[in-house]
Scaffold this motif. Structure first.
Motif, PDB file in Angstrom:
ATOM      1  N   ALA B  35       0.862  -1.185   0.000  1.00 29.53           N
ATOM      2  CA  ALA B  35       0.000   0.000   0.000  1.00 29.53           C
ATOM      3  C   ALA B  35       0.891   1.225   0.000  1.00 29.53           C
ATOM      4  CB  ALA B  35      -0.885  -0.013   1.240  1.00 29.53           C
ATOM      5  N   GLY B  36       0.581   2.175  -0.844  1.00 33.86           N
ATOM      6  CA  GLY B  36       1.385   3.390  -0.836  1.00 33.86           C
ATOM      7  C   GLY B  36       1.656   3.868  -2.250  1.00 33.86           C
ATOM      8  N   HIS B  37       2.424   4.916  -2.344  1.00 33.25           N
ATOM      9  CA  HIS B  37       2.687   5.532  -3.634  1.00 33.25           C
ATOM     10  C   HIS B  37       3.652   4.690  -4.456  1.00 33.25           C
ATOM     11  CE1 HIS B  37       0.615   8.813  -1.851  1.00 33.25           C
ATOM     12  NE2 HIS B  37       1.503   8.914  -0.883  1.00 33.25           N
ATOM     13  N   ALA B  38       3.759   5.033  -5.743  1.00 30.99           N
ATOM     14  CA  ALA B  38       4.650   4.291  -6.624  1.00 30.99           C
ATOM     15  C   ALA B  38       6.098   4.467  -6.171  1.00 30.99           C
ATOM     16  CB  ALA B  38       4.469   4.765  -8.061  1.00 30.99           C
ATOM     17  N   VAL B  92       7.386   3.235 -10.264  1.00 32.32           N
ATOM     18  CA  VAL B  92       6.794   1.924 -10.521  1.00 32.32           C
ATOM     19  C   VAL B  92       5.855   1.559  -9.367  1.00 32.32           C
ATOM     20  CG1 VAL B  92       7.288  -0.474 -11.084  1.00 32.32           C
ATOM     21  CG2 VAL B  92       8.948   1.304 -11.661  1.00 32.32           C
ATOM     22  N   GLY B  93       4.607   1.217  -9.700  1.00 28.61           N
ATOM     23  CA  GLY B  93       3.599   0.983  -8.666  1.00 28.61           C
ATOM     24  C   GLY B  93       3.626  -0.423  -8.099  1.00 28.61           C
ATOM     25  N   SER B  94       2.846  -0.589  -7.037  1.00 28.99           N
ATOM     26  CA  SER B  94       2.718  -1.879  -6.362  1.00 28.99           C
ATOM     27  C   SER B  94       2.384  -2.987  -7.361  1.00 28.99           C
ATOM     28  CB  SER B  94       1.598  -1.755  -5.332  1.00 28.99           C
ATOM     29  OG  SER B  94       1.108  -3.006  -4.960  1.00 28.99           O
ATOM     30  N   GLY B  95       3.142  -4.094  -7.310  1.00 23.02           N
ATOM     31  CA  GLY B  95       2.836  -5.250  -8.159  1.00 23.02           C
ATOM     32  C   GLY B  95       3.297  -5.118  -9.597  1.00 23.02           C
ATOM     33  N   GLU B  96       3.831  -3.958  -9.974  1.00 24.03           N
ATOM     34  CA  GLU B  96       4.233  -3.768 -11.377  1.00 24.03           C
ATOM     35  C   GLU B  96       5.644  -4.318 -11.639  1.00 24.03           C
ATOM     36  OE1 GLU B  96       1.635   0.181 -12.590  1.00 24.03           O
ATOM     37  OE2 GLU B  96       3.756   0.413 -12.089  1.00 24.03           O
TER      38      GLU B  96
END
Lengths: 730, 155
Positions: B35-38, B92-96
């Motif tokens: 959870a959180g910003h990229a 780069v975002g979570s899970g990317e």
């Protein structure tokens, strides 16, 4: 301005509701933080605390202090990462740190809709829309209230309008603040404004020696109180040349881990300080009171959007479609309409069509829409209805003020619409006519008038206008009836026969044919609203004040039989079971103000009807004092039993009556003078006065109240401006 | 899963002189769900002795946050100057997954060089050496310790 406000609200509506709702949720975070954060002592230094944390938590890499004062230590040991809450007083670990996934998620939604840069742009646009709505709304409100100084006087209009105005007045300062700061933060995000002009990536220096001193002994860190700390990064394990990186509220510096010297320090520049201040104002982080304020402001947005949409929809429904309207820039003839009930628009359409047949380019608009100039117009035709006794209707209230700045000089003609039974028949039209002449515009026709929407009067005026213009103008006006509902008379009680003033109290119910899903249904109305009734064979409706609200399950009016009165004769002749065609005209400016302050109700004859309705609905038992005037208590004491019951039940505090046809009798205005002491006392408690009845009686009462308020240094006009003196006179 | 691809032409330092062959290497970094910003990421190459060689890619637009990529920032500090033209991109975002392509000289393979990834998230953690992988001629996958789930090398 109004159409801009409406359009921005309608198109931006969902966007700004979304921003406000997420913003509201985020405003709870600083409040939650304030409630849970351990306080730090200002005597604790960064050096002392960091020393204890390093001893307690081997592998600590970073110490972060949030705006609320919360301290988090980030650790890495043998490839295992952790985040631990730290007691800011003792430096002891106080449990694992788990940032709120919800707030983080909502933050991303609020900033960028989770859409990256496109979303950031949309959020910036939303802030701009809110800013534009707040500014245009404020200007509209100033216009509506009649100047900045009257900005805080009571709001007028329907429930939605009043709620919209009141919410806006409470919320506008906060909304200006959040939208302006939001726009600024968006500009920073897109690098239109620097966040910190000097802050690029800084190369960190190296520690001088190869020794490592105890953290508590490092002078530069010992000089920083913990309350100034933002972030402290420890040197890498086993690298004696690495340094401490410390960020304080003043700037960023590097501290030698051997000598304890500050190797370099970059203070925050003006941009950074400005950004931090704006960030604080927008988020309230570390400032729970600001967060509370911002949150409450955000909460007003969905309500403003809903009430605004209702207002827009109602206005749209009530404003006639003007098909093929020529733009004001191109028109050679401008027709301006001032209408309360909407019927004058029908006349304007007839006039417009007749002029168009003769090849004229016609622009039709409300009187409030008067432009600063009309470049091609050679004539200005004003159709102005009077509201009540010579006052301006809602769609024309700004006309005279706007006329002062009017710059072109077309020939003008004014046609007044009104009811000859008023003393100030077409009083507003006369004022408009005089103002246009005083402005130096050439008068094409003397002031014309149309009594009770007479098609004949209108056609005659059209004829003289045509003669003036050299056009064969034929105004054949067929009034469009408002949609009516059929109501059936269920009860009829007659008063006043013995004193030659017959008054009928009539109760109507919805007819089965006008049923809803739950059986017959009445249209919506409140006591004090007006019902328009068109008697068979007549053109124009007559209006009666309502003594009941639709939730009472019946529609009740008092009708005095007028000599030669078509409508009153028709109503008096009705027997139960017979029906009428009627429509409701809201009268939102004649309603008791909400609250616990006393109410003084003054009425004579049939004028008591709406007042009796207010008493009937006084369920919260506010103090209500009724002054009633009639001719003879034995014959025309309207609502006697109802009022007695209301006294017993506490819905009515006092009832004073005066009758004119009895020994030693008099009029209701005499009664007011006799009770001057209690009127003064009630007014000084903030009482609202509501007067309903014939024009002469209303004038008499006004004079009496004027006399009795003089010792207080108050006047009826003063009370009127505060909405504390309302009249419904006919 | 979104693919962020970056094509990179590296400076002459990496390509060995005349006779040497060069090889296209792809470095895939996938992030954990968080959870959180990229995240900001620095992908860089270190020499056999552990010292900094060169930067392959930096994710994240605002250079003021680059200091949070601590191992990398520390390493480039010793150089005293930094040119990131053409080798930066979006965070780069979570899970990317971030894929970086590099054209590396053959002589760098199996010679003790390493590729390191530092990661940092605004208001979140900062991980120097979040993931470290040896530059070998056989494809491998290694787990990260912070925001990096895995890093894999493809030739």
């Amino acid at each position: 301005m109004r159409s801009f406000h409406s359009l921005a609200g309608l198109f931006g509506g969902l966007l700004i509701i979304f921003m406000a709702t997420t913003g509201f949720v985020l405003s709870l975070q600083p409040l939650a933080d304030a409630a849970t954060t351990m306080a730090a002592d200002s005597s604790v230094t960064v050096a002392a605390l960091a020393d204890r944390v390093a001893a307690d938590l081997p592998g600590v890499e970073r110490l972060v202090r949030s705006a609320s004062g919360q301290l988090v230590a980030y650790t890495a040991e043998n490839g295992v990462r952790g985040a631990v809450l730290v007691d800011p007083q003792t430096g002891a670990a106080a449990g694992a740190y788990a940032p709120s996934a919800l707030f983080s998620f909502i933050t991303d939604l609020h900033r960028s809709f989770m859409l990256g840069n496109v979303g950031h742009g949309a959020a910036g646009v939303a802030a701009l829309v809110i800013l534009a709505l707040a500014i245009s709304g404020m200007l509209l409100l100033v216009g509506k209230m009649g100047g900045w100084r009257k900005l805080l006087t009571p709001s007028r209009g329907t429930g939605s309008q009043r709620l919209h105005t009141d919410l806006a007045r409470i919320g506008v300062a906060v909304l200006l603040l959040t939208s302006l700061t939001g726009v600024y933060m968006s500009a920073v995000n897109f690098a239109l404004v620097p966040e910190n002009a000097g802050a690029m990536f800084a190369f960190s220096p190296a520690s001088a020696g190869d020794s490592v001193a105890p953290i508590a002994s490092l002078e530069a860190l010992a000089a920083i109180p913990l309350t100034d700390l933002r972030e402290l990064t420890f040197p890498a394990m086993g690298d004696a040349t690495d340094v401490f990186t410390v960020t304080t509220k003043a700037g960023q510096g590097f501290v030698d881990q051997g000598t304890g010297a500050m190797l370099s320090f970059t203070p925050n520049d003006a941009w950074q300080r400005a950004y931090e201040f704006i960030y604080l104002l927008h988020t309230g982080q570390g400032a729970p009171m600001i967060a509370l304020l911002v949150g409450l402001g955000a909460l007003s947005v969905p309500l403003l959007a809903v009430t605004g949409t209702i207002i827009w929809w109602t206005r749209r429904r009530n404003t006639p479609r003007i098909a093929g309207n020529v733009s004001w820039r191109d028109a050679d003839t401008v027709i301006l309409v001032g209408s309360e009930g909407g019927s004058s628009w029908g006349f304007a359409a007839t006039l417009r069509d007749a002029l168009r047949l003769e090849g004229q380019r016609v622009h039709v608009a409300a009187m409030n829409e008067l432009r600063r100039s009309y470049p091609h117009a050679s004539r200005l035709l004003v159709l102005a209805a009077s509201y009540g006794d010579g006052t301006a209707p809602a769609s024309a209230r700004q006309f005279l003020a706007k006329l002062e700045r009017f710059a072109s000089a077309p020939g003008f003609a004014v046609l007044g619409f009104g009811d000859q039974s008023f003393a100030q028949f077409c009083g507003f039209a006369a004022r408009v006519d005089a103002a246009l002449a005083a402005k130096g515009l050439p008068r094409m026709l003397p002031l014309g008038s149309v009594d009770r929407q007479s098609a004949g009067h209108f056609a005659a005026w059209g004829k003289s206008l045509g003669a003036q213009l050299g056009l064969p103008l034929v105004l054949n006006h067929v009034a469009a009836r408002p949609a009516t509902s059929k109501l059936v008379l269920v009860e009829r009680v007659l008063y006043g026969m013995e004193v030659q003033a017959p008054v009928a109290v009539l109760k109507f119910a919805a007819t089965p044919s006008h049923g809803g899903w739950f059986g017959p249904r009445l249209p919506r109305f409140e006591a004090g609203d007006l019902v328009g009734i068109v008697p068979p064979g007549a053109d124009a409706p007559r209006y009666y004040s309502l003594a009941s609200a639709s939730r009472d399950g019946m529609l009740e009016i008092c009708v005095r039989k007028q000599s030669g009165g078509l409508c009153s004769a028709f109503l008096h002749s009705l027997v139960p079971g017979e029906t009428i065609d009627s429509f409701i005209r809201p009268n939102p400016d004649f309603r008791p103000r909400a609250g616990r302050r006393p109410l003084i109700l003054i009425g004579a004859g049939a004028g008591v009807a709406p007042l009796a309705g207010f008493v009937r609905h006084n369920r919260h038992r506010r103090p209500v004092h009724l002054f009633f005037g009639g001719r003879d208590p034995a014959s025309d004491f309207l609502y006697r039993d109802d009022l007695q019951t209301a006294l017993d039940e506490g819905r009515l505090t006092s009832l004073n009556t005066r009758f004119s046809r009895v020994m030693g009798g008099g009029y209701v205005q005499d009664l007011v003078m006799d009770e001057a002491d209690s009127v003064r006392r009630l007014v000084s408690q903030g009482a609202q006065i509501m007067v309903c009845g014939g024009r002469d009686m209303a004038n008499g009462v006004r004079a009496a109240i004027e006399t009795c308020l003089a010792p207080l240094g108050l006047s009826v006009d003063g009370l009127k401006q505060k909405g504390l003196y309302l009249e419904d006179a006919y | 899963m979104k693919k962020l691809a970056a094509l990179l032409m590296l400076a002459t330092a990496l390509s060995a002189p005349s006779v040497a062959m060069a090889r296209d290497v792809s470095i895939q970094t996938s992030l954990v769900q968080y959870a959180g910003h990229a995240a900001y990421l620095a992908v860089y190459l270190t020499n056999p002795d552990g010292s900094y060689n060169s930067t392959l890619w930096v994710s994240g637009q605002k250079s003021k946050y680059y200091g949070d990529l601590r191992g990398w920032a520390r390493a480039v500090s010793s150089g005293g100057s930094l040119n990131l033209d053409g080798i930066t991109g979006a965070s780069v975002g979570s899970g990317e997954t971030l894929t970086v392509h590099a054209n590396l000289a053959d002589t760098l393979l199996d010679a003790g060089y390493q590729i390191r990834v530092d990661s940092a998230v605004e208001n979140g953690g900062q991980y120097a050496d979040d993931a470290v992988i040896d530059l070998t001629s056989t494809p491998v996958t290694v787990s990260g310790t912070g925001y990096v789930n895995t890093i894999s090398l493809g030739l």
